[in-house]
Design an enzyme around this catalytic site. Structure first.
Site, mmCIF file in Angstrom:
data_model
loop_
_atom_site.group_PDB
_atom_site.id
_atom_site.type_symbol
_atom_site.label_atom_id
_atom_site.label_comp_id
_atom_site.label_asym_id
_atom_site.label_seq_id
_atom_site.Cartn_x
_atom_site.Cartn_y
_atom_site.Cartn_z
ATOM 1 N N ASP A 24 0.831 -1.205 0.000
ATOM 2 C CA ASP A 24 0.000 0.000 0.000
ATOM 3 C C ASP A 24 0.868 1.259 0.000
ATOM 4 O OD1 ASP A 24 -2.307 1.473 0.062
ATOM 5 O OD2 ASP A 24 -2.608 1.266 2.214
ATOM 6 N N ASN A 26 1.488 3.411 -2.859
ATOM 7 C CA ASN A 26 2.132 3.853 -4.113
ATOM 8 C C ASN A 26 1.638 5.241 -4.524
ATOM 9 O OD1 ASN A 26 3.267 1.339 -4.237
ATOM 10 N ND2 ASN A 26 1.982 0.585 -5.886
ATOM 11 N N GLY A 27 0.318 5.428 -4.411
ATOM 12 C CA GLY A 27 -0.281 6.702 -4.828
ATOM 13 C C GLY A 27 0.238 7.857 -3.985
ATOM 14 N N TRP A 29 2.992 7.916 -2.240
ATOM 15 C CA TRP A 29 4.425 8.082 -2.513
ATOM 16 C C TRP A 29 4.606 9.039 -3.697
ATOM 17 C CZ3 TRP A 29 7.625 7.522 -6.660
ATOM 18 C CH2 TRP A 29 9.005 7.450 -6.409
ATOM 19 N N HIS A 41 3.280 3.443 -8.840
ATOM 20 C CA HIS A 41 3.146 2.012 -9.128
ATOM 21 C C HIS A 41 4.416 1.477 -9.805
ATOM 22 C CE1 HIS A 41 -0.884 2.293 -7.780
ATOM 23 N NE2 HIS A 41 -1.369 2.916 -8.833
ATOM 24 N N SER A 69 -6.697 -5.326 -6.701
ATOM 25 C CA SER A 69 -7.879 -5.865 -6.036
ATOM 26 C C SER A 69 -9.109 -5.759 -6.932
ATOM 27 C CB SER A 69 -8.143 -5.112 -4.730
ATOM 28 O OG SER A 69 -8.609 -3.810 -5.019
ATOM 29 N N GLU A 71 -11.699 -4.319 -6.106
ATOM 30 C CA GLU A 71 -12.139 -2.920 -5.960
ATOM 31 C C GLU A 71 -11.344 -1.985 -6.874
ATOM 32 O OE1 GLU A 71 -11.489 -4.952 -3.352
ATOM 33 O OE2 GLU A 71 -13.577 -5.230 -2.730
ATOM 34 N N LEU A 135 11.213 -20.481 -4.512
ATOM 35 C CA LEU A 135 10.148 -19.640 -3.963
ATOM 36 C C LEU A 135 8.922 -19.739 -4.848
ATOM 37 C CD1 LEU A 135 9.467 -17.209 -1.879
ATOM 38 C CD2 LEU A 135 9.935 -15.728 -3.838
ATOM 39 N N ARG A 198 -5.574 -2.207 8.190
ATOM 40 C CA ARG A 198 -6.779 -2.764 7.566
ATOM 41 C C ARG A 198 -6.418 -4.020 6.786
ATOM 42 N NH1 ARG A 198 -7.871 2.532 6.268
ATOM 43 N NH2 ARG A 198 -6.826 2.358 4.261
ATOM 44 N N ILE A 199 -7.410 -4.913 6.616
ATOM 45 C CA ILE A 199 -7.201 -6.135 5.825
ATOM 46 C C ILE A 199 -7.641 -5.914 4.374
ATOM 47 C CG2 ILE A 199 -7.856 -8.580 5.583
ATOM 48 C CD1 ILE A 199 -6.015 -8.119 7.930
ATOM 49 N N SER A 200 -8.576 -4.984 4.153
ATOM 50 C CA SER A 200 -8.994 -4.588 2.803
ATOM 51 C C SER A 200 -9.372 -5.765 1.904
ATOM 52 C CB SER A 200 -7.882 -3.755 2.130
ATOM 53 O OG SER A 200 -7.624 -2.599 2.874
HETATM 54 C C1 FPP Z 1 -1.724 0.246 -3.525
HETATM 55 O O1 FPP Z 1 -1.287 1.565 -3.530
HETATM 56 C C2 FPP Z 1 -1.078 -0.482 -4.605
HETATM 57 C C3 FPP Z 1 -1.697 -0.924 -5.721
HETATM 58 C C4 FPP Z 1 -3.133 -0.723 -5.994
HETATM 59 C C5 FPP Z 1 -0.963 -1.614 -6.785
HETATM 60 C C6 FPP Z 1 0.154 -2.487 -6.322
HETATM 61 C C7 FPP Z 1 1.047 -2.772 -7.428
HETATM 62 C C8 FPP Z 1 2.388 -2.695 -7.361
HETATM 63 C C9 FPP Z 1 3.146 -2.428 -6.147
HETATM 64 C C10 FPP Z 1 3.187 -2.899 -8.567
HETATM 65 C C11 FPP Z 1 3.719 -4.281 -8.693
HETATM 66 C C12 FPP Z 1 2.906 -5.036 -9.585
HETATM 67 C C13 FPP Z 1 3.188 -6.273 -10.026
HETATM 68 C C14 FPP Z 1 2.359 -6.804 -11.089
HETATM 69 C C15 FPP Z 1 4.249 -7.126 -9.538
HETATM 70 P P1 FPP Z 1 -2.370 2.722 -3.697
HETATM 71 O O2 FPP Z 1 -2.429 3.084 -5.132
HETATM 72 O O3 FPP Z 1 -3.676 2.285 -3.102
HETATM 73 O O4 FPP Z 1 -1.702 3.843 -2.850
HETATM 74 P P2 FPP Z 1 -2.431 4.958 -1.992
HETATM 75 O O5 FPP Z 1 -3.163 4.230 -0.879
HETATM 76 O O6 FPP Z 1 -1.302 5.788 -1.489
HETATM 77 O O7 FPP Z 1 -3.352 5.695 -2.920
#
Ligand code: FPP
Length: 247
Positions: A24, A26-27, A29, A41, A69, A71, A135, A198-200
């Site tokens: 969690d 990425n956005g 960040w 991402h 997900s 969602e 793995l 959260r488990i989301s």
């Molecule tokens: C949650 O961050 C992350 C995601 C919805 C995507 C996760 C994907 C990756 C980490 C890329 C790797 C992918 C593969 C296929 C190996 P968010 O966007 O919900 O972040 P936020 O809560 O800050 O908005």
């Protein structure tokens, strides 16, 4: 430092067999840096590579990553497209490296909802890495735990309707066999990044007795040292599975 940490992990002996991760942040960040969300991402993909290497080095047998997900289908089209492009890029770029290092990659979830090029990328990474014994890497894509349980209920109901399953004989194992994770042990440790508790809708059945570890770092900043810190923290805990003492 990593060697020291790895020594400590091994001396403690009970390395978690199965580690699951909610990646969690990425956005956030990206937003913090004034970048578009998809930049987060892409950066998150590097953290995936690092987590896979760390899991191999620590002796973890199964690593399960929540990559997309159910969602997430409700996000703007441009972000969905970016995440699908990322999945394809990961499959293309990492396939050889994963195969060489003995990682068997599987994509679990409603894969039939993906567009044809993404499904093809999934097929290719699974085919190329089949049989890897260091793995098992599960990429959970188009995955939601409630949807998984509903799907399992439908499967069992159809078997009962067709006379292939006695409803009285249904137990926890019967249900487990109808989940995407059929045949795999439950996660011992769940890591969630970005400080959210959260488990989301992630692996609701499989996480029943899993130890939870919340890391404050956003996923793109989650390093191999953070991964090792989570394992060391896990090793300090006493797991009782509802009993009085561990056994
Ligand atoms: C949650 O961050 C992350 C995601 C919805 C995507 C996760 C994907 C990756 C980490 C890329 C790797 C992918 C593969 C296929 C190996 P968010 O966007 O919900 O972040 P936020 O809560 O800050 O908005």
């Amino acid at each position: 430092m990593p060697t020291d940490v790895l020594d400590r992990i091994r001396v403690n002996s009970h390395v978690p067999r199965h580690v699951a991760v909610i990646m969690d942040g990425n956005g956030r960040w990206a937003s913090r840096r004034g970048l578009p969300r998809h930049a987060g991402h892409w950066e998150g993909m590097k953290a995936v590579r690092e987590a896979v290497e760390a899991a191999c080095a620590a002796g973890v047998e199964i690593l399960t990553l929540f990559a997309f997900s159910t969602e997430n289908w409700k996000r703007p089209r441009s972000e969905i497209d970016a995440l699908m492009a990322l999945l394809r890029a990961y499959a293309e770029k990492e396939r050889e490296r994963l195969a060489r290092t003995g990682v068997e990659a599987r994509v679990l979830g409603e894969v039939d909802r993906l567009d044809p090029p993404s499904r093809e990328a999934v097929r290719r990474i699974e085919e190329r890495t089949r049989g890897g014994s260091v793995l098992r890497l599960n990429l959970m894509v188009s995955y939601g735990a409630r949807e998984e349980l509903v799907r399992a209920a439908r499967t069992l109901a159809a078997q009962a309707r067709d006379g292939r399953l006695d409803p009285e004989s249904i137990d926890a194992r019967t249900l487990e066999r109808a989940l995407f994770t059929a045949g795999l042990p439950d996660p011992d440790l769940l890591i969630r990044t970005s400080g959210e508790f959260r488990i989301s809708n992630f692996m609701l059945w499989q996480l029943a007795y899993t130890e939870l570890y919340i890391a404050s770092a956003y996923w793109p900043d989650f390093t191999r040292e953070d991964f090792y810190a989570a394992i060391l923290d896990y090793q300090r805990r006493e797991r009782r599975f509802g009993r009085v003492t561990a056994g």
